[in-house]
Design a protein around this motif. Structure first.
Motif, PDB file in Angstrom:
ATOM      1  N   THR A 202      29.091 106.077  22.617  1.00  9.44           N
ATOM      2  CA  THR A 202      28.608 104.735  22.283  1.00  9.44           C
ATOM      3  C   THR A 202      29.798 103.814  22.007  1.00  9.44           C
ATOM      4  OG1 THR A 202      26.628 105.721  21.322  1.00  9.44           O
ATOM      5  CG2 THR A 202      27.074 103.429  20.749  1.00  9.44           C
ATOM      6  N   ALA A 203      30.779 104.344  21.270  1.00  7.58           N
ATOM      7  CA  ALA A 203      31.982 103.541  20.980  1.00  7.58           C
ATOM      8  C   ALA A 203      32.670 103.159  22.293  1.00  7.58           C
ATOM      9  CB  ALA A 203      32.936 104.331  20.088  1.00  7.58           C
ATOM     10  N   GLU A 204      32.761 104.114  23.201  1.00  8.03           N
ATOM     11  CA  GLU A 204      33.426 103.840  24.482  1.00  8.03           C
ATOM     12  C   GLU A 204      32.695 102.736  25.247  1.00  8.03           C
ATOM     13  OE1 GLU A 204      35.219 108.341  25.312  1.00  8.03           O
ATOM     14  OE2 GLU A 204      33.130 107.924  25.762  1.00  8.03           O
ATOM     15  N   LEU A 205      31.353 102.791  25.213  1.00  7.56           N
ATOM     16  CA  LEU A 205      30.601 101.779  25.961  1.00  7.56           C
ATOM     17  C   LEU A 205      30.645 100.413  25.272  1.00  7.56           C
ATOM     18  CD1 LEU A 205      28.982 101.059  28.448  1.00  7.56           C
ATOM     19  CD2 LEU A 205      26.914 101.864  27.333  1.00  7.56           C
ATOM     20  N   ILE A 206      30.735 100.397  23.949  1.00  7.72           N
ATOM     21  CA  ILE A 206      30.804  99.103  23.242  1.00  7.72           C
ATOM     22  C   ILE A 206      31.994  98.294  23.769  1.00  7.72           C
ATOM     23  CG2 ILE A 206      31.327  98.035  20.987  1.00  7.72           C
ATOM     24  CD1 ILE A 206      29.501 100.222  19.731  1.00  7.72           C
ATOM     25  N   LYS A 207      33.091  98.980  24.011  1.00  9.55           N
ATOM     26  CA  LYS A 207      34.281  98.295  24.534  1.00  9.55           C
ATOM     27  C   LYS A 207      33.996  97.656  25.908  1.00  9.55           C
ATOM     28  CE  LYS A 207      38.390  97.202  25.763  1.00  9.55           C
ATOM     29  NZ  LYS A 207      39.347  96.350  25.151  1.00  9.55           N
ATOM     30  N   TYR A 208      33.445  98.457  26.814  1.00  9.77           N
ATOM     31  CA  TYR A 208      33.184  97.943  28.171  1.00  9.77           C
ATOM     32  C   TYR A 208      32.138  96.844  28.164  1.00  9.77           C
ATOM     33  CZ  TYR A 208      36.071 101.227  30.667  1.00  9.77           C
ATOM     34  OH  TYR A 208      37.145 101.899  31.159  1.00  9.77           O
ATOM     35  N   ALA A 209      31.068  97.078  27.384  1.00 16.58           N
ATOM     36  CA  ALA A 209      29.984  96.099  27.366  1.00 16.58           C
ATOM     37  C   ALA A 209      30.488  94.780  26.778  1.00 16.58           C
ATOM     38  CB  ALA A 209      28.809  96.644  26.560  1.00 16.58           C
ATOM     39  N   SER A 210      31.413  94.854  25.816  1.00 14.49           N
ATOM     40  CA  SER A 210      31.946  93.624  25.218  1.00 14.49           C
ATOM     41  C   SER A 210      32.758  92.842  26.255  1.00 14.49           C
ATOM     42  CB  SER A 210      32.842  93.948  24.010  1.00 14.49           C
ATOM     43  OG  SER A 210      32.107  94.651  23.046  1.00 14.49           O
ATOM     44  N   ASN A 211      33.673  93.532  26.939  1.00 13.81           N
ATOM     45  CA  ASN A 211      34.476  92.828  27.941  1.00 13.81           C
ATOM     46  C   ASN A 211      33.609  92.306  29.091  1.00 13.81           C
ATOM     47  OD1 ASN A 211      36.868  92.938  26.630  1.00 13.81           O
ATOM     48  ND2 ASN A 211      37.884  94.364  28.020  1.00 13.81           N
ATOM     49  N   ALA A 212      32.632  93.106  29.491  1.00 10.96           N
ATOM     50  CA  ALA A 212      31.765  92.681  30.597  1.00 10.96           C
ATOM     51  C   ALA A 212      30.949  91.452  30.181  1.00 10.96           C
ATOM     52  CB  ALA A 212      30.837  93.826  31.004  1.00 10.96           C
ATOM     53  N   PHE A 213      30.503  91.437  28.932  1.00 14.96           N
ATOM     54  CA  PHE A 213      29.733  90.278  28.461  1.00 14.96           C
ATOM     55  C   PHE A 213      30.605  89.026  28.423  1.00 14.96           C
ATOM     56  CE2 PHE A 213      28.203  87.358  25.242  1.00 14.96           C
ATOM     57  CZ  PHE A 213      26.911  87.156  25.703  1.00 14.96           C
ATOM     58  N   LEU A 214      31.832  89.176  27.912  1.00 14.03           N
ATOM     59  CA  LEU A 214      32.731  88.015  27.838  1.00 14.03           C
ATOM     60  C   LEU A 214      33.054  87.491  29.239  1.00 14.03           C
ATOM     61  CD1 LEU A 214      35.122  89.216  24.980  1.00 14.03           C
ATOM     62  CD2 LEU A 214      33.382  87.415  24.847  1.00 14.03           C
ATOM     63  N   ALA A 215      33.295  88.410  30.169  1.00 17.14           N
ATOM     64  CA  ALA A 215      33.581  87.999  31.550  1.00 17.14           C
ATOM     65  C   ALA A 215      32.373  87.263  32.140  1.00 17.14           C
ATOM     66  CB  ALA A 215      33.920  89.234  32.398  1.00 17.14           C
ATOM     67  N   THR A 216      31.180  87.732  31.778  1.00 18.71           N
ATOM     68  CA  THR A 216      29.953  87.102  32.280  1.00 18.71           C
ATOM     69  C   THR A 216      29.770  85.716  31.665  1.00 18.71           C
ATOM     70  OG1 THR A 216      28.983  89.303  32.451  1.00 18.71           O
ATOM     71  CG2 THR A 216      27.455  87.453  32.552  1.00 18.71           C
TER      72      THR A 216
END
Ligand code: UGA
Length: 427
Positions: A202-216
């Motif tokens: 979950t911690a690993e995905l929080i990182k990706y989901a955060s960057n992906a959201f900001l990029a979006t």
């Protein structure tokens, strides 16, 4: 506490210097001897505000040193993994550095007392469990019993990394077991930020989901901006109005020539490849990448409207770094913009307060000037691509030596009260 940080790139070095500044005893481990020598001499291999002073201080106080040999360290409380996770050709992440660091760490923990291995590198969900831990356990030691394991992603922004280190919005502690999480939480005792404890993936995905959201989010406002340009509306006014809604927020609504940097594209691509692996799909994220690829070229289309024949026209490019406050040009919109200018036969004169050396490795044959004034002299047009503070102070006088005063900004930077005629890429 005693801390080893494996990998002295941007994340590793900022993390190491941050912990040393807080009084911990830090050892930086890197395979690159030249980098290790530089760090030990107090030379920072990257430009990051405040980092050089904090590194010198840490060296002076004997709180930090660098080495190529992790085995030279006797005992430690933590080993942070902060090596790079570059993309492979197909967008998936290349774990070769994480794997080789894990092998070194395995050899290190084999004959030592309990310590906690913390994965800070940006890795996809399940990597710590399925790649790092199995390598560490080849020693015969058991994760969660003989050593601790956490995933603790970083959210440092280049240019603001030290500030983000000391004052993070949140700390995410992914833990294999409670003891590992408790120990890492203790290291962050004096931080005032909220701490969220979760499992490793979950911690690993929080990182990706955060960057992906900001990029979006950036891409969304860029699309609205593209629409605004056709309607004669300033997208910054629209963003201000939207941002007043607390659910939306005003951050990351600065429209322009698209996002760059070492993380957003790479992380979105990696997340997309993971999505495919799990047989799910993300239409949003692939569209984000498509839109962002085209976004920088809009400024050249605008330029062509003003100067239909660009052949042999001299163009001043102010700003090369992917954003202000860094010398980093990885995925910078300036790279594709300069390529397009050269394709049209332009003569490019550029200036950046920090990033020219890095850009000269990609474009050795364009003209790198020492000041904005020198870059602007006798040019047919000027494109502003990075929002450096010094560009905010430019006035009509600075542009007075241009052959024709065509100024297009790709980031909102110029002050209307100082410069009388210019155009924004989306405003
Ligand atoms: C990003 C994240 O913001 C960090 O939280 C994360 O830790 C880091 O990636 C990482 O994964 O290592 P960074 O790439 O340093 O940090 O830069 P940002 O400030 O996020 O900007 C990224 C790009 O988006 C830049 O090109 C910037 O100019 C652009 N941007 C940003 C916009 O075009 N508009 C905005 O409103 C904000």
């Amino acid at each position: 506490m005693k801390i080893i940080v494996v990998g002295s790139g941007y994340v590793g070095l900022c993390t190491a210097v941050g912990f040393a500044t807080l009084g911990h005893d830090v050892v930086c481990v890197d395979v690159d001897e030249e980098k290790v020598d530089k760090i030990n001499k107090g030379e920072v291999p990257i430009y990051e505000e405040g980092l050089d002073k904090m590194l010198s201080q840490a060296l002076q106080e004997n709180k930090l040193h660098a080495t190529t040999n992790i085995e030279s360290v006797k005992e430690t409380d933590f080993v942070f993994v902060a090596v790079g996770t570059p993309s492979k050709e197909n967008g998936s992440i290349d774990l070769k550095y994480v794997e080789s660091a894990s092998v070194d760490i395995a050899n290190f923990i084999k004959d030592r007392n309990y310590c906690t291995v913390v994965v800070k590198s940006t890795v996809l969900p399940e990597t710590t469990e399925k790649v790092v831990i199995p390598i560490l356990e080849k020693t015969g030691k058991k994760a969660g019993r003989d050593f601790g394991v956490c995933a603790n992603p970083e959210f440092l922004r280049e240019g603001k990394a030290m500030d983000d280190f000391f004052n993070p919005d949140r700390l995410i502690i992914g833990e294999l077991d409670k003891k590992s999480g408790d120990i890492l939480e203790k290291l962050y005792d004096n931080f005032k930020s909220p701490i969220m404890r979760t499992d490793l993936k979950t911690a690993e995905l929080i990182k990706y989901a955060s960057n992906a959201f900001l990029a979006t989010k950036v891409t969304f406002i860029n699309e609205i901006g593209n629409m605004c340009k056709n309607l004669g509306i300033d997208v910054y006014d629209v963003a201000e109005g939207m941002g007043l809604d607390k659910r939306i927020g005003k951050n990351f609504l600065q429209a322009g020539i698209g996002f760059g940097g070492s993380c957003f594209r790479k992380d979105v691509e990696a997340l997309l490849s993971k999505t495919k692996e799990t047989r799910a799909e993300s239409k949003i994220l692939s569209t984000v990448l498509d839109i962002n690829k085209d976004q920088p070229l809009r400024i050249v289309h605008l330029l062509k409207k003003r100067l239909p024949n660009l052949n042999e026209k001299t163009i001043a490019v102010l700003g090369l770094a992917f954003k202000e406050g860094t010398d980093d040009i990885r995925d910078a919109p300036s790279i594709s913009i300069i390529a397009e200018l050269l394709k049209h036969g332009c003569i490019v004169k550029c200036y950046d307060p920090k990033a020219s050396d890095n850009m000269s490795k990609i474009y050795p044959n364009i003209d790198y000037c020492n000041s904005a004034g020198a870059a602007l002299n006798k040019t047919d047009a000027c494109l502003i691509l990075t929002a450096w503070d010094e560009f905010k102070k430019l006035s009509d006088k600075d542009f007075s030596n241009m052959k024709s005063k065509i100024i297009i900004e790709g980031r909102k930077v110029l002050d209307k009260s100082l410069v009388t005629s210019f155009e924004g890429v989306l405003w």
